[in-house]
Design a protein around this motif. Structure first.
Motif, PDB file in Angstrom:
ATOM      1  N   SER A 161     -24.521 -12.326  40.028  1.00  0.00           N
ATOM      2  CA  SER A 161     -23.225 -12.566  40.658  1.00  0.00           C
ATOM      3  C   SER A 161     -22.847 -14.026  40.501  1.00  0.00           C
ATOM      4  O   SER A 161     -23.687 -14.868  40.175  1.00  0.00           O
ATOM      5  N   PHE A 162     -21.576 -14.327  40.766  1.00  0.00           N
ATOM      6  CA  PHE A 162     -21.124 -15.712  40.707  1.00  0.00           C
ATOM      7  C   PHE A 162     -21.826 -16.552  41.756  1.00  0.00           C
ATOM      8  O   PHE A 162     -22.225 -17.701  41.517  1.00  0.00           O
ATOM      9  N   ASP A 163     -21.989 -15.989  42.969  1.00  0.00           N
ATOM     10  CA  ASP A 163     -22.644 -16.747  44.033  1.00  0.00           C
ATOM     11  C   ASP A 163     -24.079 -17.087  43.657  1.00  0.00           C
ATOM     12  O   ASP A 163     -24.550 -18.208  43.903  1.00  0.00           O
ATOM     13  N   ALA A 164     -24.785 -16.123  43.053  1.00  0.00           N
ATOM     14  CA  ALA A 164     -26.160 -16.383  42.631  1.00  0.00           C
ATOM     15  C   ALA A 164     -26.195 -17.462  41.557  1.00  0.00           C
ATOM     16  O   ALA A 164     -27.088 -18.326  41.549  1.00  0.00           O
ATOM     17  N   ASP A 165     -25.235 -17.430  40.673  1.00  0.00           N
ATOM     18  CA  ASP A 165     -25.169 -18.423  39.605  1.00  0.00           C
ATOM     19  C   ASP A 165     -24.945 -19.817  40.178  1.00  0.00           C
ATOM     20  O   ASP A 165     -25.601 -20.788  39.768  1.00  0.00           O
ATOM     21  N   ILE A 166     -24.035 -19.932  41.132  1.00  0.00           N
ATOM     22  CA  ILE A 166     -23.742 -21.233  41.727  1.00  0.00           C
ATOM     23  C   ILE A 166     -24.893 -21.695  42.619  1.00  0.00           C
ATOM     24  O   ILE A 166     -25.182 -22.893  42.716  1.00  0.00           O
ATOM     25  N   ASP A 167     -25.586 -20.748  43.256  1.00  0.00           N
ATOM     26  CA  ASP A 167     -26.798 -21.120  43.998  1.00  0.00           C
ATOM     27  C   ASP A 167     -27.820 -21.746  43.054  1.00  0.00           C
ATOM     28  O   ASP A 167     -28.536 -22.687  43.429  1.00  0.00           O
ATOM     29  N   GLY A 168     -27.899 -21.227  41.830  1.00  0.00           N
ATOM     30  CA  GLY A 168     -28.801 -21.805  40.836  1.00  0.00           C
ATOM     31  C   GLY A 168     -28.413 -23.228  40.484  1.00  0.00           C
ATOM     32  O   GLY A 168     -29.270 -24.108  40.337  1.00  0.00           O
ATOM     33  N   LYS A 170     -26.765 -25.239  42.479  1.00  0.00           N
ATOM     34  CA  LYS A 170     -27.067 -26.036  43.680  1.00  0.00           C
ATOM     35  C   LYS A 170     -28.541 -26.412  43.709  1.00  0.00           C
ATOM     36  O   LYS A 170     -28.896 -27.553  44.070  1.00  0.00           O
ATOM     37  N   ALA A 171     -29.411 -25.497  43.303  1.00  0.00           N
ATOM     38  CA  ALA A 171     -30.843 -25.797  43.271  1.00  0.00           C
ATOM     39  C   ALA A 171     -31.140 -26.926  42.280  1.00  0.00           C
ATOM     40  O   ALA A 171     -31.983 -27.799  42.544  1.00  0.00           O
ATOM     41  N   LYS A 172     -30.436 -26.933  41.156  1.00  0.00           N
ATOM     42  CA  LYS A 172     -30.638 -27.994  40.163  1.00  0.00           C
ATOM     43  C   LYS A 172     -30.145 -29.332  40.691  1.00  0.00           C
ATOM     44  O   LYS A 172     -30.777 -30.373  40.460  1.00  0.00           O
ATOM     45  N   VAL A 173     -29.041 -29.323  41.410  1.00  0.00           N
ATOM     46  CA  VAL A 173     -28.514 -30.555  42.005  1.00  0.00           C
ATOM     47  C   VAL A 173     -29.472 -31.065  43.078  1.00  0.00           C
ATOM     48  O   VAL A 173     -29.784 -32.265  43.150  1.00  0.00           O
ATOM     49  N   ASP A 174     -29.954 -30.163  43.929  1.00  0.00           N
ATOM     50  CA  ASP A 174     -30.896 -30.562  44.979  1.00  0.00           C
ATOM     51  C   ASP A 174     -32.184 -31.137  44.384  1.00  0.00           C
ATOM     52  O   ASP A 174     -32.847 -31.982  45.004  1.00  0.00           O
ATOM     53  N   ALA A 175     -32.529 -30.694  43.175  1.00  0.00           N
ATOM     54  CA  ALA A 175     -33.738 -31.201  42.516  1.00  0.00           C
ATOM     55  C   ALA A 175     -33.522 -32.569  41.879  1.00  0.00           C
ATOM     56  O   ALA A 175     -34.495 -33.231  41.498  1.00  0.00           O
ATOM     57  N   GLY A 176     -32.268 -32.984  41.737  1.00  0.00           N
ATOM     58  CA  GLY A 176     -32.011 -34.325  41.215  1.00  0.00           C
ATOM     59  C   GLY A 176     -31.022 -34.427  40.073  1.00  0.00           C
ATOM     60  O   GLY A 176     -30.780 -35.526  39.556  1.00  0.00           O
ATOM     61  N   ALA A 177     -30.421 -33.315  39.647  1.00  0.00           N
ATOM     62  CA  ALA A 177     -29.419 -33.389  38.579  1.00  0.00           C
ATOM     63  C   ALA A 177     -28.177 -34.120  39.065  1.00  0.00           C
ATOM     64  O   ALA A 177     -27.745 -33.921  40.204  1.00  0.00           O
ATOM     65  N   THR A 178     -27.594 -34.952  38.201  1.00  0.00           N
ATOM     66  CA  THR A 178     -26.426 -35.742  38.598  1.00  0.00           C
ATOM     67  C   THR A 178     -25.187 -35.444  37.763  1.00  0.00           C
ATOM     68  O   THR A 178     -24.149 -36.080  37.943  1.00  0.00           O
ATOM     69  N   ARG A 179     -25.278 -34.498  36.834  1.00  0.00           N
ATOM     70  CA  ARG A 179     -24.126 -34.118  36.019  1.00  0.00           C
ATOM     71  C   ARG A 179     -24.356 -32.692  35.528  1.00  0.00           C
ATOM     72  O   ARG A 179     -25.478 -32.314  35.198  1.00  0.00           O
ATOM     73  N   ALA A 180     -23.286 -31.909  35.489  1.00  0.00           N
ATOM     74  CA  ALA A 180     -23.349 -30.589  34.876  1.00  0.00           C
ATOM     75  C   ALA A 180     -22.345 -30.537  33.740  1.00  0.00           C
ATOM     76  O   ALA A 180     -21.216 -31.025  33.881  1.00  0.00           O
ATOM     77  N   ILE A 181     -22.751 -29.985  32.615  1.00  0.00           N
ATOM     78  CA  ILE A 181     -21.884 -29.817  31.446  1.00  0.00           C
ATOM     79  C   ILE A 181     -21.645 -28.319  31.276  1.00  0.00           C
ATOM     80  O   ILE A 181     -22.597 -27.539  31.261  1.00  0.00           O
ATOM     81  N   THR A 182     -20.383 -27.929  31.161  1.00  0.00           N
ATOM     82  CA  THR A 182     -20.088 -26.503  31.137  1.00  0.00           C
ATOM     83  C   THR A 182     -20.325 -25.873  29.771  1.00  0.00           C
ATOM     84  O   THR A 182     -20.219 -26.520  28.729  1.00  0.00           O
ATOM     85  N   GLN A 183     -20.619 -24.597  29.839  1.00  0.00           N
ATOM     86  CA  GLN A 183     -20.522 -23.754  28.652  1.00  0.00           C
ATOM     87  C   GLN A 183     -19.076 -23.822  28.168  1.00  0.00           C
ATOM     88  O   GLN A 183     -18.147 -24.054  28.961  1.00  0.00           O
ATOM     89  N   VAL A 184     -18.852 -23.634  26.877  1.00  0.00           N
ATOM     90  CA  VAL A 184     -17.495 -23.707  26.350  1.00  0.00           C
ATOM     91  C   VAL A 184     -16.596 -22.656  27.006  1.00  0.00           C
ATOM     92  O   VAL A 184     -17.045 -21.563  27.355  1.00  0.00           O
ATOM     93  N   HIS A 201     -19.309 -24.794  47.650  1.00  0.00           N
ATOM     94  CA  HIS A 201     -20.751 -24.681  47.901  1.00  0.00           C
ATOM     95  C   HIS A 201     -21.390 -26.046  48.170  1.00  0.00           C
ATOM     96  O   HIS A 201     -22.623 -26.142  48.229  1.00  0.00           O
ATOM     97  N   GLY A 202     -20.586 -27.082  48.296  1.00  0.00           N
ATOM     98  CA  GLY A 202     -21.119 -28.404  48.610  1.00  0.00           C
ATOM     99  C   GLY A 202     -21.680 -29.157  47.420  1.00  0.00           C
ATOM    100  O   GLY A 202     -22.408 -30.140  47.589  1.00  0.00           O
ATOM    101  N   ILE A 203     -21.335 -28.735  46.214  1.00  0.00           N
ATOM    102  CA  ILE A 203     -21.804 -29.414  45.000  1.00  0.00           C
ATOM    103  C   ILE A 203     -20.758 -30.444  44.596  1.00  0.00           C
ATOM    104  O   ILE A 203     -19.622 -30.091  44.291  1.00  0.00           O
TER     105      ILE A 203
END
Length: 319
Positions: A161-168, A170-184, A201-203
């Protein structure tokens, strides 16, 4: 039309850019890649990333390309790293060696299965089980390494689901990621709806749009649809009848991608990541249309042979 184009370009605030390359397989492809790098480097991107093949299959070539970028240019390289098909200790060693040669930016990904997109995926029994775990492993050992991760405006094709995807994410951000690059993506509304979901979701990290000029529409469409990207009918229609007309395809592709970026920029997006496919022509033209001009600051510096030898010696990643 001649009255509206200057106004559109004038409204643009020269966005920040980054480029993605893939490691070459042959001497001819390496020559082509370095022609591309030398052409795009004077546009002063924030960084350039180098991809990892499915299952880490291009690891040595990725390392070699990163080392050469460090040794021969003033560009800031970001090394892609996946957690497929390798034990945790092996991946940690790769990160340590990247750090040793001066890499301070890693794009941390789960990675595609060794058989490619659509084939069964399984993690190494002693490896990182998720990309969030990989991010955490990098940041705990090397806090000075910046970590970027992936994001999916149309949802990762394997997410329930979309929520599960965004939770994923969020987990990467909580682990220390500082930038996300989108799929095309090709429909800007998809990006803005995704951004709304992510912020809800607070990201709050930057969600950088990934832009891919369609050098060869049929090939590109087959590639991106396997990864879950929708190719709208209006886009297909723009390339209709151009299968044997490469020059016009290039003009159309540059126009479409530049228009997409301009519209995103007018709505407040100020950073873009270009999937170059190791070609400079369309990306350079699009950047020109966005008002980005070459500078002399990032022309190749051509390191002394002793520097390259030191880099490649310390880059003996296989052991």
């Amino acid at each position: 039309m001649s009255e509206t184009i200057p106004a559109t370009l004038g409204a643009l605030k020269h966005p920040a850019i980054s480029f993605e390359f893939f490691p070459p397989k042959t001497a001819e492809m390496e020559k082509s890649l370095w022609e591309t790098i030398n052409r795009l480097a004077p546009l002063t991107p924030n960084f350039v990333s180098v991809t990892y093949g499915a299952g880490g299959s291009t690891r040595e070539r990725t390392h070699s390309t990163i080392a050469r970028i460090l040794g021969e240019t003033e560009l800031l390289p970001a090394a892609h790293l996946t957690c497929v098909g390798a034990a945790r200790g092996e991946i940690d060693d790769v990160v340590a060696r990247y750090h040793e040669v001066g890499v301070r930016h890693i794009v941390a990904l789960r990675g595609d299965p060794p058989g490619g997109i659509g084939t069964p995926f399984s993690t190494h029994p002693d490896g990182y089980q998720t990309s969030a775990g990989l991010v955490d492993g990098i940041k705990k050992r090397f806090p000075d390494i910046e970590v970027s991760v992936s994001a999916y405006p149309e949802k990762h094709p394997e997410s329930p689901s979309f929520d599960a995807d965004i939770d994923g994410l969020k987990a990467k951000v909580d682990a220390g990621a500082t930038r996300a690059i989108t799929q095309v993506f090709f429909d800007n509304d998809l990006y803005f709806r995704y951004l709304d979901r992510v912020r809800a979701h607070g990201i709050d990290i930057p969600i950088v749009p990934g832009i891919m000029p369609m050098h060869n529409f049929k090939q590109a469409r087959a590639f991106v649809t396997r990864a879950g990207t929708t190719v709208p009918d209006w886009l297909a229609e723009k390339f209709d009848g151009l299968d044997d007309d490469a020059e016009t395809r290039k003009l159309v592709a540059a126009t479409v991608a530049a228009g997409q970026v301009q519209k995103l920029n007018k709505h407040g997006v100020d950073t873009f990541h270009f999937y170059t496919m190791n070609r400079a022509d369309l990306v350079f033209a699009i950047c020109h249309l966005l008002g980005i001009r070459p500078t002399s600051a990032h022309f190749p510096k051509f390191a002394r042979p002793s520097q390259l030898t030191a880099l490649r010696t310390s880059e003996s990643y296989g052991h």
